[in-house]
Write a protein that holds these residues in place. Structure first.
Motif, PDB file in Angstrom:
ATOM      1  N   SER A 346       0.982  -0.879   0.144  1.00 44.60           N
ATOM      2  CA  SER A 346      -0.101  -0.459  -0.002  1.00 44.60           C
ATOM      3  C   SER A 346       0.594   1.183   0.070  1.00 44.60           C
ATOM      4  O   SER A 346       0.058   2.263  -0.223  1.00 44.60           O
ATOM      5  N   TYR A 347       2.008   1.348   0.137  1.00 43.49           N
ATOM      6  CA  TYR A 347       2.662   2.884   0.292  1.00 43.49           C
ATOM      7  C   TYR A 347       2.844   3.124  -0.760  1.00 43.49           C
ATOM      8  O   TYR A 347       3.366   2.460  -2.018  1.00 43.49           O
ATOM      9  N   VAL A 348       2.553   4.283  -1.072  1.00 40.49           N
ATOM     10  CA  VAL A 348       2.889   5.370  -2.307  1.00 40.49           C
ATOM     11  C   VAL A 348       3.315   6.488  -0.831  1.00 40.49           C
ATOM     12  O   VAL A 348       2.786   7.334  -0.212  1.00 40.49           O
ATOM     13  N   ALA A 349       4.372   7.142  -2.471  1.00 39.42           N
ATOM     14  CA  ALA A 349       5.241   8.688  -1.843  1.00 39.42           C
ATOM     15  C   ALA A 349       4.284   9.095  -0.840  1.00 39.42           C
ATOM     16  O   ALA A 349       3.168   9.763  -2.155  1.00 39.42           O
ATOM     17  N   PRO A 350       4.529   9.473  -0.256  1.00 44.25           N
ATOM     18  CA  PRO A 350       3.315  11.181   0.403  1.00 44.25           C
ATOM     19  C   PRO A 350       3.590  12.116  -0.339  1.00 44.25           C
ATOM     20  O   PRO A 350       4.587  12.780  -0.738  1.00 44.25           O
ATOM     21  N   LEU A 351       2.652  12.572  -0.396  1.00 44.93           N
ATOM     22  CA  LEU A 351       2.157  14.103  -1.595  1.00 44.93           C
ATOM     23  C   LEU A 351       3.291  15.035  -1.457  1.00 44.93           C
ATOM     24  O   LEU A 351       3.367  16.253   0.274  1.00 44.93           O
ATOM     25  N   GLN A 352       4.542  16.114  -1.593  1.00 46.27           N
ATOM     26  CA  GLN A 352       4.773  16.519  -1.429  1.00 46.27           C
ATOM     27  C   GLN A 352       4.358  18.249  -2.286  1.00 46.27           C
ATOM     28  O   GLN A 352       5.687  19.159  -1.701  1.00 46.27           O
TER      29      GLN A 352
END
Length: 497
Positions: A346-352
């Motif tokens: 489920s890991y998706v890079a946090p929106l920056q």
């Protein structure tokens, strides 16, 4: 006289008497007083037959009034069996052929009257709501439904009561409705670079409320919109509005149509089920952990026949169904956690980035995420969290997520599934990432390489400058020259226009 002549004379006299009788009755039932009273009663029921206007003696008034009451009652009975109609249509049906000034004033709202104020708003009923005419009389043949919204353009104050017009000559009492402005909406508005004044709204329109300006590039959710004097207003709090001179809906930067579009909310995992099983052909971080558990090399991280055989032996020893497929129960039998089983997928890079971000900021968010993997292990088919490793296209996928770009159907979960190890080829073929001239390359572009022996795309990196890239190459994520023996340079593609 002969008999024939006598008979004709008698018939003529009788016919004349009948004619005179009909004219007298007609004159008795049409009076000016009747017309005025009929107009007032037509207003109360919003629909009544047209009447003629003639004159007669005062002695006929009482009979006329009784006739009118009967006629109005019949009209109400007829309307009770019919669907509700718009008041505008009903008013037209009620217009007499000739009206005096007082009748016109009671059948049509007069926007110049001292007790009427123009406004632009919405009234929402608290429950079933009675309707009133402009003279305060009840409209008895219909009501407004509960919890329904109606546009209003006038406020009427009459005999100490306030009413809002919801249709031609139809008003709702202010005690039975809630007045608001604009229309319900949901969205996000960003303040422009010079800041935004704070407005409030009343019946006269929008006005500056004296509160401090909102900071440049701040972002606010709005729940209503309204328009005035060519501007759009966004309600961001209880009667707190920003206008379109100082704020804007939509991102500060967006790619053109046909390119990968930038999102301003957190991207979700896609391309398969979170918590997918492991079987022949699957790659990625979970397979890397299973291979390591059984002592296999991860030079190429793939679930093959050797892994399946070891899994069956484990399942037999643990009393699990012997399938050769790693499900959650088998995973836990190896000592791994349920949290990791789902968390890796489920890991998706946090929106920056957000809607105030510029093109440069989107590029920097992409590169910043790529640097989080620096030194991590190269794992084929992997596109998960920096706690583990990634391969070259997995690095690009997570870097794009951080910058607000979802490249689906190329995705983190899809990358681990059989047949999708070479997502670098999918990115090369994706028309949403246009090719650019190699001599125009710049920071943030994707650079692609081919296998020298086959000419097929096999590697991708993210340019840090014209000659350097960050990449995942066996056996680690690293910064490297684009001329450093990665194969033949196939070309450059641009994510952000």
């Amino acid at each position: 006289m002969n008999k024939k002549f006598q008979f004709a004379f008698v018939c003529g006299v009788a016919l004349a008497a009948v004619t005179l009788s009909q004219q007298s009755v007609k004159a008795d039932t049409t009076t000016e007083g009747q017309a005025t009273e009929q107009v007032a009663k037509s207003q109360a029921v919003a629909q009544a037959p047209t009447t003629q206007t003639t004159t007669t003696e005062d002695q006929n008034q009482e009979s006329v009034a009784n006739d009118d009451q009967t006629q109005v009652a019949q009209s109400n009975d007829q309307q009770a069996t019919q669907p509700s109609q718009t008041t505008e249509d009903n008013t037209q049906a009620a217009q007499p052929e000739a009206q005096d000034s007082s009748a016109q004033a009671t059948t049509q709202a007069n926007a110049t009257a001292s007790n009427i104020t123009p406004l632009k708003g919405i009234v929402t009923t608290k429950g079933y709501t009675q309707l009133y005419a402009q003279d305060g009389s009840v409209i008895s043949n219909r009501v407004l439904g509960g919890n329904t919204a109606w546009l209003t353009d006038q406020k009427l104050v009459y005999n100490g009561q306030t009413y809002y017009r919801v249709a031609t000559n139809e008003y709702a009492n202010a005690n039975n409705v809630v007045l608001t402005y604009g229309h319900q909406a949901n969205g996000v508005v960003r303040v422009k670079s010079w800041g935004a004044a704070s407005y409030s709204r009343n019946e006269a329109g929008f006005y500056k409320n004296g509160q401090a300006n909102y900071a440049a590039n701040s972002v606010w959710k709005y729940d209503r919109t309204d328009s005035s004097n060519g501007r759009t207003y966004y309600q961001i709090g209880n009667d707190i509005w920003l206008n379109s001179d100082d704020s804007a809906v939509g991102p500060a930067y967006q790619n053109p149509n046909g390119w990968l579009q930038i999102q301003n909310s957190q991207i979700k995992p896609s391309g398969g089920s979170v918590g997918y099983d492991l079987y022949n052909g699957v790659e990625g971080v979970k397979v890397w952990l299973v291979r390591r558990y059984f002592g296999y090399s991860n030079a190429h991280t793939i679930y093959d026949g050797s892994v399946a055989s070891s899994v069956r032996s484990l399942q037999a020893r643990k009393g699990l169904p012997v399938t050769g497929v790693v499900n959650l129960a088998t995973w836990k039998a190896m000592g791994y956690s349920e949290a990791d089983w789902y968390g890796i997928d489920s890991y998706v890079a946090p929106l920056q980035t957000n809607i105030t971000s510029t093109r440069s900021q989107h590029i920097e968010a992409m590169i910043n995420q790529a640097y989080k993997y620096l030194g991590k292990t190269w794992i084929s088919g992997a596109a998960s969290m920096p706690a583990y490793g990634v391969d070259c296209s997995g690095l690009v996928t997570q870097a794009l997520y951080a910058s607000g770009v979802d490249s689906a159907p190329i995705s983190n979960i899809q990358h681990a599934q059989p047949g999708h190890e070479w997502n670098s080829r999918d990115y090369w073929a994706d028309a949403r990432i246009p090719h650019i001239n190699f001599n125009n390359r710049q920071r943030g572009d994707l650079i692609f390489f081919t296998d020298p022996s086959t000419g097929i795309i096999w590697h991708v990196g993210i340019l840090l400058n014209r000659d350097t890239m960050i990449e995942s190459w066996p056996y680690a994520v690293q910064v490297h020259s684009i001329y450093g023996n990665r194969g033949n340079i196939a070309g450059v593609k641009r994510v952000f226009s």
